[in-house]
Design an enzyme around this catalytic site. Structure first.
Site, PDB file in Angstrom:
ATOM      1  N   LYS A 243       0.809  -1.192   0.012  1.00 56.76           N
ATOM      2  CA  LYS A 243      -0.042  -0.023   0.035  1.00 56.76           C
ATOM      3  C   LYS A 243       0.981   1.246  -0.152  1.00 56.76           C
ATOM      4  CE  LYS A 243      -3.469  -2.659   2.627  1.00 56.76           C
ATOM      5  NZ  LYS A 243      -2.726  -3.630   2.696  1.00 56.76           N
ATOM      6  N   CYS A 351      -7.032  -7.734   7.407  1.00 52.56           N
ATOM      7  CA  CYS A 351      -7.217  -9.026   6.323  1.00 52.56           C
ATOM      8  C   CYS A 351      -8.007  -9.982   7.266  1.00 52.56           C
ATOM      9  CB  CYS A 351      -5.921  -9.252   5.719  1.00 52.56           C
ATOM     10  SG  CYS A 351      -4.696  -9.466   7.105  1.00 52.56           S
TER      11      CYS A 351
END
Length: 420
Positions: A243, A351
Site C-alpha cells: 500500500k 485482512c
C-alpha cells in the site's frame, strides 16, 4: 539424502513446528528453517508443507483406516505428507522410499520405518480414488463456528472451497507500466493475476521494478483512499509495503511506520527495487504525532482472510489472542483518527473475516466520533458488487467472491472522512 528428500525432511519439520509447537510457517522461515536448502529445495519444502496443511483433513481420513493408533507426531506428519504427495499423483516408489528413509534415520522413531512403508503402500493403492471422494477440508471448529455465525453455512462452504483451491499470484503495477509480458489476467479492480508464476524474481518486469506482489483484495484499500500527488499521507503498520508503494506511485508524500525492523527492511528493499520513495519509521504506531491529509491503518489482526495463502494459520492458532487484537485495533483506530486533518480521511482495514475486527470496529468508531462519517460512494470501484458494501458503510470482501476468477483474500475496509 537426495535433494528431494532434503526438501521432504524439511517439510516434515515445518509440519512438526506448526502442528506440534503452534508456530506459523513465517516464523519458521524467519528462524532459518530453510536457510541450508538450495533455492529449488526451499521452494519444494514450502510447497509440500503448504499442500499438506491444506489437505490435512483428507490425509487424516485416509490414514485413519490404516492405523490402529496414532503414531508420534513426526511419524504422523511424514505419513500425512506422503499421503498428500501420493494422492496428488506422486510416483509411489519414490514417495514411499523417501518417507521410509526419512523415518529410518530418526534417532527415536527409526523402528517405525516398517509401519510407514506398509501404510504408504496401502495409501498408494487406494488413496488417490478415496481422496477425490472426500469433502473439501473444513476449518477447525474454533474458527469455523464464528464464521458460520457471521456469514452462514452455505457461504462457509464457498470460503473453504477457496481455501482448499489456494491462491494465484496477484501483482500491482506502477502507473503506466506494461504488464502484458506477464501473461496474466487483468482483474476489474486493476490487479493482474498470474495462474502459474514459478520463480517470481525471474518474471518480466521484476528487476525493472514495474510491479510488486499484492493480493487483489489487499490492493483495494489504497485504491479507495485514492492518495493524490502532493498529499501528506501516513501509513501505520505499513510493512511489507504494498500500500505504501501504491500511494508513493500516485505521487503522495508517504510516511510509513511499522514496529518490525525486519519487515521494514523488506519494505526498504521493495522501494529500492521499484524506484519509489517514502519516509520509513521503525516505531510504535500509537506513538506517532502530526496531522495528515490522509491516514491508512492496516491494523494488526487475526489474518483469517489470508488462509488460502497461509493454511498453517488455523492449525497453529486457537483464537485465544483475538481479544487482545480487537482491543489494540480500537486503540489504533482512535489514535489514527487524531492524526487526520479536518477535512481529511482515514482508511481503516484488516485482512480478517471476523466482523469483530472490521464491521464492529467501524460501527463503534462512528458512534464515538461525531466528526466521522463513512464514505460509501468511494467504495464503488470497478469489480466491487453493491451487496459487498455493509450496513455501517464499509466494504466486506471474502475468499468466495470472484469464484470464477479464483477468489480473493478476505478483507474489510472503510473510508472515514473527518468533517471540515
Amino acid at each position: 539424502m537426495s535433494d528431494a528428500n532434503h526438501a521432504r525432511r524439511t517439510a516434515v519439520y515445518l509440519l512438526d513446528q506448526v502442528l506440534g509447537e503452534g508456530r506459523l510457517l513465517a516464523e519458521c522461515y524467519a528462524a532459518g528453517a530453510l536457510e541450508k536448502l538450495a533455492p529449488e529445495e526451499r521452494a519444494r519444502a514450502q510447497r509440500l508443507a503448504v499442500e499438506t496443511l491444506r489437505g490435512l483433513e483428507r490425509a487424516d481420513r485416509i490414514l485413519k483406516k490404516h492405523l490402529k493408533k496414532t503414531p508420534p507426531l513426526m511419524v504422523m506428519n511424514a505419513l500425512r505428507l506422503g499421503t498428500v504427495e501420493l494422492c496428488a499423483g506422486g510416483a509411489a516408489h519414490g514417495v514411499v522410499n523417501a518417507m521410509v528413509a526419512i523415518i529410518s534415520k530418526h534417532r527415536r522413531h527409526g523402528q517405525l520405518k516398517g509401519l510407514v512403508n506398509a501404510v504408504l503402500r496401502k495409501v498408494a493403492e487406494e488413496g488417490p480414488a478415496e481422496w477425490a471422494k472426500l469433502r473439501i477440508p473444513r476449518l477447525p471448529n474454533w474458527l469455523r463456528k464464528p464464521l458460520v455465525q457471521a456469514w452462514g453455512a452455505e457461504a462457509m462452504l464457498g470460503i473453504e472451497a477457496a481455501h482448499f483451491a489456494g491462491a494465484s499470484l496477484d501483482v500491482t503495477g506502477k502507473p503506466g507500466a506494461d504488464l502484458s509480458a506477464l501473461g496474466g489476467e487483468g482483474l476489474p479492480a486493476g490487479s493482474v493475476r498470474i495462474a502459474s508464476a514459478g520463480q517470481v524474481s525471474a518474471l518480466p518486469g521484476y528487476d525493472a521494478g514495474d510491479w510488486w506482489i499484492q493480493d487483489a483484495a489487499a490492493a483495494m484499500p489504497a485504491r479507495i483512499l485514492n492518495a493524490q500527488a502532493g498529499e501528506i499521507v501516513l501509513e501505520l503498520c505499513a510493512a511489507p509495503g504494498g500500500k505504501t508503494m501504491q500511494m508513493a506511485a500516485a505521487g503522495a508524500k508517504v510516511t510509513a511506520v511499522d514496529a518490525s525492523e525486519p519487515r521494514m527492511a523488506r519494505l526498504k528493499e521493495n522501494l529500492a527495487r521499484t524506484g519509489l520513495a517514502a519516509d520509513l519509521i521503525v516505531g510504535d504506531a500509537l506513538e506517532q504525532r502530526g496531522q495528515y491529509d490522509a491516514v491508512l491503518l492496516d491494523a494488526p489482526c487475526s489474518a483469517t482472510g489470508t488462509i488460502r495463502r497461509h493454511p498453517d494459520l488455523p492449525q497453529a492458532k486457537d483464537g485465544s489472542e483475538f481479544g487482545q487484537l480487537i482491543e489494540l485495533q480500537a486503540q489504533l483506530l482512535a489514535h489514527a483518527w487524531s492524526l487526520v486533518k479536518p477535512g481529511g480521511r482515514l482508511m481503516f482495514c484488516t485482512c480478517s473475516l471476523l466482523p469483530d475486527e472490521g464491521e464492529c470496529q467501524v460501527e463503534e468508531a462512528l458512534e464515538m466520533f461525531e466528526d466521522m462519517a463513512a464514505d460509501r460512494g468511494a467504495l464503488q470501484i470497478a469489480g466491487v458488487e453493491p451487496e459487498w458494501i455493509t450496513e455501517e458503510g464499509g466494504l466486506r470482501l471474502r475468499p468466495d467472491y470472484w469464484p470464477e476468477r479464483g477468489g480473493m483474500d478476505g478483507f474489510y475496509m472503510a473510508l472515514l472522512r473527518k468533517s471540515a
